[in-house]
Design a protein around this motif. Structure first.
Motif, short mmCIF file in Angstrom:
data_model
loop_
_atom_site.label_atom_id
_atom_site.label_comp_id
_atom_site.label_asym_id
_atom_site.label_seq_id
_atom_site.Cartn_x
_atom_site.Cartn_y
_atom_site.Cartn_z
N VAL A 110 -65.72 -47.33 53.39
CA VAL A 110 -66.66 -46.07 53.32
C VAL A 110 -67.14 -46.09 54.71
N THR A 111 -67.68 -47.58 55.24
CA THR A 111 -68.20 -47.38 56.89
C THR A 111 -67.20 -47.11 57.83
N TYR A 112 -65.75 -47.43 57.49
CA TYR A 112 -64.68 -46.94 58.41
C TYR A 112 -64.48 -45.33 58.70
N VAL A 113 -64.64 -44.72 57.28
CA VAL A 113 -64.63 -43.32 57.24
C VAL A 113 -65.63 -42.57 57.80
N ILE A 114 -66.97 -43.31 57.68
CA ILE A 114 -68.26 -42.64 58.31
C ILE A 114 -67.86 -43.03 60.03
N LEU A 115 -67.64 -43.96 60.15
CA LEU A 115 -67.69 -44.36 61.74
C LEU A 115 -66.81 -43.61 62.36
N ALA A 116 -65.54 -43.76 62.03
CA ALA A 116 -64.52 -43.05 62.70
C ALA A 116 -64.75 -41.54 62.76
N GLY A 117 -65.27 -41.13 61.76
CA GLY A 117 -65.55 -39.49 61.61
C GLY A 117 -66.60 -39.07 62.64
N VAL A 118 -67.62 -39.97 62.59
CA VAL A 118 -68.65 -39.55 63.63
C VAL A 118 -68.08 -39.66 65.46
N ALA A 119 -67.29 -40.68 65.47
CA ALA A 119 -66.68 -40.83 67.00
C ALA A 119 -65.98 -39.76 67.09
N ASN A 120 -65.18 -39.21 65.93
CA ASN A 120 -64.23 -38.02 66.24
C ASN A 120 -64.88 -36.86 66.75
N LEU A 121 -66.19 -36.67 65.93
CA LEU A 121 -67.00 -35.33 66.12
C LEU A 121 -67.60 -35.52 67.37
N ALA A 122 -67.95 -36.70 67.84
CA ALA A 122 -68.69 -36.76 69.32
C ALA A 122 -67.46 -36.94 70.23
N GLY A 123 -66.12 -36.87 70.17
CA GLY A 123 -65.38 -36.71 70.97
C GLY A 123 -65.19 -38.21 71.86
N LYS A 124 -65.68 -39.11 71.41
CA LYS A 124 -65.76 -40.40 71.95
C LYS A 124 -64.15 -40.79 72.19
N LYS A 125 -63.65 -40.89 71.02
CA LYS A 125 -62.30 -41.14 71.00
C LYS A 125 -61.61 -40.85 69.58
N LYS A 126 -60.53 -40.57 69.95
CA LYS A 126 -59.62 -39.84 68.53
C LYS A 126 -59.28 -41.33 67.70
N TYR A 127 -59.98 -41.38 66.40
CA TYR A 127 -59.55 -42.14 65.58
C TYR A 127 -58.72 -41.64 64.10
N ASP A 128 -57.68 -42.12 63.61
CA ASP A 128 -57.15 -41.49 62.75
C ASP A 128 -57.50 -41.94 61.62
N ILE A 129 -58.06 -41.08 60.65
CA ILE A 129 -58.42 -41.00 59.41
C ILE A 129 -57.50 -40.39 58.33
N HIS A 130 -56.62 -41.04 57.68
CA HIS A 130 -55.86 -40.84 56.81
C HIS A 130 -56.54 -40.09 55.58
N TRP A 131 -55.84 -39.04 54.94
CA TRP A 131 -56.62 -38.19 54.05
C TRP A 131 -56.67 -39.08 52.80
N MET A 132 -55.84 -40.19 52.62
CA MET A 132 -56.17 -41.08 51.41
C MET A 132 -57.51 -42.00 51.56
N MET A 133 -57.82 -42.15 52.95
CA MET A 133 -59.07 -42.93 53.26
C MET A 133 -60.11 -42.11 52.75
N TRP A 134 -60.21 -40.71 52.96
CA TRP A 134 -61.37 -39.79 52.40
C TRP A 134 -61.32 -39.84 50.71
N VAL A 135 -60.18 -39.87 50.18
CA VAL A 135 -60.21 -39.94 48.76
C VAL A 135 -60.63 -41.30 48.23
N LEU A 136 -60.43 -42.08 48.97
CA LEU A 136 -60.86 -43.67 48.56
C LEU A 136 -62.36 -43.80 48.63
N ALA A 137 -62.73 -43.38 49.92
CA ALA A 137 -64.37 -43.32 49.98
C ALA A 137 -64.98 -42.52 49.02
N VAL A 138 -64.67 -41.35 48.61
CA VAL A 138 -65.31 -40.48 47.70
C VAL A 138 -65.22 -41.20 46.40
N LEU A 139 -64.20 -41.74 46.10
CA LEU A 139 -64.10 -42.52 44.72
C LEU A 139 -65.02 -43.71 44.61
#
Length: 466
Positions: A425-454
Motif C-alpha cells: 500500500v505505501t509503495y503504491v501511494i508513494l510511487a503514485g505521488v512521485a509520478n504526479l509530482a513529476g519527480k521521477k517515473k516509477y513503475d506501478i503495475h496494474w496488479m499492484m493497484w488491485v492488491l492495494a485495494v484488496l
C-alpha cells in the motif's frame, strides 16, 4: 543412470552428485528438529511432535525425490521456515477467542493455498505477480521473515522477555492497548539454563559458519545438545518412549486433517493469502538462484522451461505437505550448498530425498534435541535471510520506506501479512505521488493497484488486531 539424469551432458558424475546430495541434506537437516518444535509451539499446540516429525521427513523426502526424478533439478524441498512460524503464531493468537483458528484450519489454509498456487502456475498468472512486485519489496519480504523467525527464536529460548508495567490490570491472552513506557522488551536471565544454551548454540553455529563448515547449523544444534546433556538438561526418556518410536508409526500421521467447516472463518482468508503470497516469491528466488549457480540458465529458454516445471512440482508439494500434516513445503535455498559441491542434476535431489526418508528411523534421537538448540538455529536462519537487505535501495525513499515498513512491521506486529500489506500500500501511494509530482517515473503495475485495494478492503471489513 547416466542416461536418465544426463550426467555427462551436465559435466558431472554419480559420485559427485551423491556427495552433493549428502551436502544438501546436512545443510538442511535441521528442519527435522526445528519444524516439529515450531509447529507445535513447543507443546502449546496439540498437533503432536512426532506427527509433525513424520510429516516433515515424508514431505521433504517424497517431493525432493519427485523434483529429481521428474524435473532433473538439483533442488531439495522441505517445510519452509517463516511460514511454519506464521502458522503457529496465528493458531496461538486465536486460542482464547470466540472463534479459534485451529491447527486443522491452518492445514486447510495451506492446502487451499497450494491449489491456488497450482492454478497460478498453470495459468501463468504467477509470472504477472512476480513482475508486478518491485524488487525492493521482494527483498524486504525475505528480510522481514528473517526478523520474524529471529524474534520467535529469541522468545522461545527466553533470551527475550516482555515486562509489563501498567497502572491497570491486563487480562491474560488478550490484545491490550498500553502506553509506550508500560511494555518493555528485556533480555532474559543469564542464570536460566535455556538462555545459557541458546547463547552457546549461537556461538557454536556462528563459529562453524565462519570456518565455512558444511552443515554448520545441524552440527551446531548437535553440539548444543551435547552441552545440554552434560548440563543435565536433556530427557533421555524419548529413546524408549512409544510416542517417538524407532520404527516409523504412520498411524500417528495427521493425514488429511482438514477443517472444512471453518473455511469461512475470517482468519483463514488472511492465512491463505499470506501462505500463497510469501511462497510465491520465496520459491521464485530460490529456484532461479539455484538454477543460475548450477549453470542451468546458460540456455535461457531451456532454463526458463525447467524452472517453470520445478515451480509446478513445488506447488504440488504445498498441497501434498498439507495432506501429510505440515505447513508450506517449499524449495530450500540450502540446495545451493549441494550445487557448490558440484551437484548439477536430479540425482543430487534424489540423494537428499532418500536421506530424509531414512531419517524417519531417527525420531527418538531428534526428540532429544532441546528447544534452545533449535531456537539458536532460528536466529541464525534469520541472519541468513537478512542478507537480502543489501539489495534494497535506501537512498530512494519511494523504495526505502515501503521496504522498511515491510520488514519492521512483520516482527513487531508478529504477523507476516501485516508487513506485506503495509509495504504494498505505501509503495503504491508513494510511487503514485512521485509520478504526479513529476519527480521521477516509477513503475506501478496494474496488479499492484488491485492488491492495494484488496488489502485496504481487508482491513476495513475484517479488522486488523491479531
Amino acid at each position: 543412470m547416466n542416461r536418465f539424469f544426463k550426467l555427462k551432458e551436465n559435466g558431472t558424475t554419480v559420485r559427485t552428485e551423491i556427495m552433493a546430495g549428502l551436502t544438501t541434506f546436512m545443510a538442511m537437516a535441521y528442519i527435522l528438529s526445528v519444524n516439529p518444535g515450531t509447529l507445535t509451539a513447543f507443546g502449546r499446540i496439540d498437533m503432536g511432535w512426532y506427527s509433525v516429525f513424520l510429516a516433515t521427513a515424508l514431505a521433504a523426502g517424497i517431493f525432493t525425490i519427485a523434483m529429481g526424478l521428474f524435473i532433473n533439478f538439483p533442488v531439495a524441498l522441505a517445510p519452509g521456515m517463516g511460514l511454519n512460524a506464521y502458522f503457529a503464531s496465528v493458531v496461538l493468537a486465536s486460542q482464547t477467542t470466540d472463534h479459534p483458528f485451529t491447527w486443522q484450519m491452518g492445514l486447510t489454509a495451506v492446502f487451499i493455498s497450494g491449489l491456488i498456487f497450482i492454478l497460478l502456475t498453470v495459468t501463468r498468472v504467477r509470472q504477472i505477480l512476480l513482475t508486478a512486485i518491485p524488487d525492493s519489496l521482494k527483498h524486504a519480504i525475505t528480510v522481514g521473515i528473517g526478523l520474524f523467525i529471529t524474534i520467535i527464536g529469541l522468545k522461545n529460548s527466553g533470551l527475550m522477555t516482555i515486562g509489563v508495567e501498567s497502572g491497570s490490570d491486563i487480562a491474560a491472552n488478550k490484545f491490550t492497548d498500553v502506553l509506550s513506557f508500560e511494555t518493555v522488551i528485556h533480555m532474559g536471565s543469564l542464570e536460566n539454563t535455556n538462555v545459557q544454551l541458546v547463547i552457546i548454540g549461537l556461538l557454536l553455529i556462528a563459529v562453524l559458519m565462519v570456518l565455512q563448515v558444511r552443515g554448520a547449523i545441524l552440527f551446531g544444534i548437535l553440539g548444543t545438545t551435547l552441552v545440554a546433556i552434560l548440563m543435565g538438561a536433556v530427557d533421555f526418556g524419548t529413546l524408549n518412549s512409544p510416542q517417538t518410536p524407532w520404527v516409523p508409526d504412520f498411524t500417528q500421521l495427521n493425514f488429511m486433517e482438514f477443517d472444512w467447516d471453518g473455511i469461512m472463518h475470517t482468519g483463514i482468508v488472511s492465512a491463505i493469502a499470506t501462505f500463497t503470497f510469501v511462497e510465491l516469491f520465496d520459491t521464485f528466488g530460490t529456484l532461479v538462484g539455484t538454477a543460475e549457480r548450477a549453470g542451468i540458465m546458460k540456455d535461457k529458454e531451456e532454463g526458463k522451461r525447467r524452472v517453470g516445471n520445478a515451480m509446478f512440482v513445488d506447488a504440488i508439494a504445498v498441497t501434498g505437505g498439507a495432506m501429510l500434516g505440515t505447513s508450506t513445503t517449499t524449495a530450500y535455498v540450502e540446495s545451493a550448498a549441494g550445487v557448490a559441491e558440484g551437484g548439477r542434476t536430479g540425482l543430487t535431489a534424489v540423494t537428499t530425498g532418500v536421506c530424509f526418508l531414512l531419517a524417519l528411523f531417527l525420531a527418538p534421537v531428534v526428540a532429544l534435541i532441546p528447544g534452545s538448540a533449535t531456537a539458536a538455529a532460528l536466529i541464525i536462519v534469520g541472519v541468513l535471510m537478512a542478507q537480502s537487505i543489501r539489495e534494497i535501495d535506501f537512498q530512494d525513499m519511494v523504495y526505502a520506506i515501503p521496504a522498511f515498513l515491510t520488514f519492521a512491521i512483520m516482527p513487531f506486529t508478529y504477523n507476516i501479512a501485516n508487513g506485506i500489506s503495509f509495504g504494498i500500500v505505501t509503495y503504491v501511494i508513494l510511487a503514485g505521488v512521485a509520478n504526479l509530482a513529476g519527480k521521477k517515473k516509477y513503475d506501478i503495475h496494474w496488479m499492484m493497484w488491485v492488491l492495494a485495494v484488496l488489502i485496504i478492503l481487508r482491513y476495513v471489513l475484517i479488522g486488523s488486531q491479531g
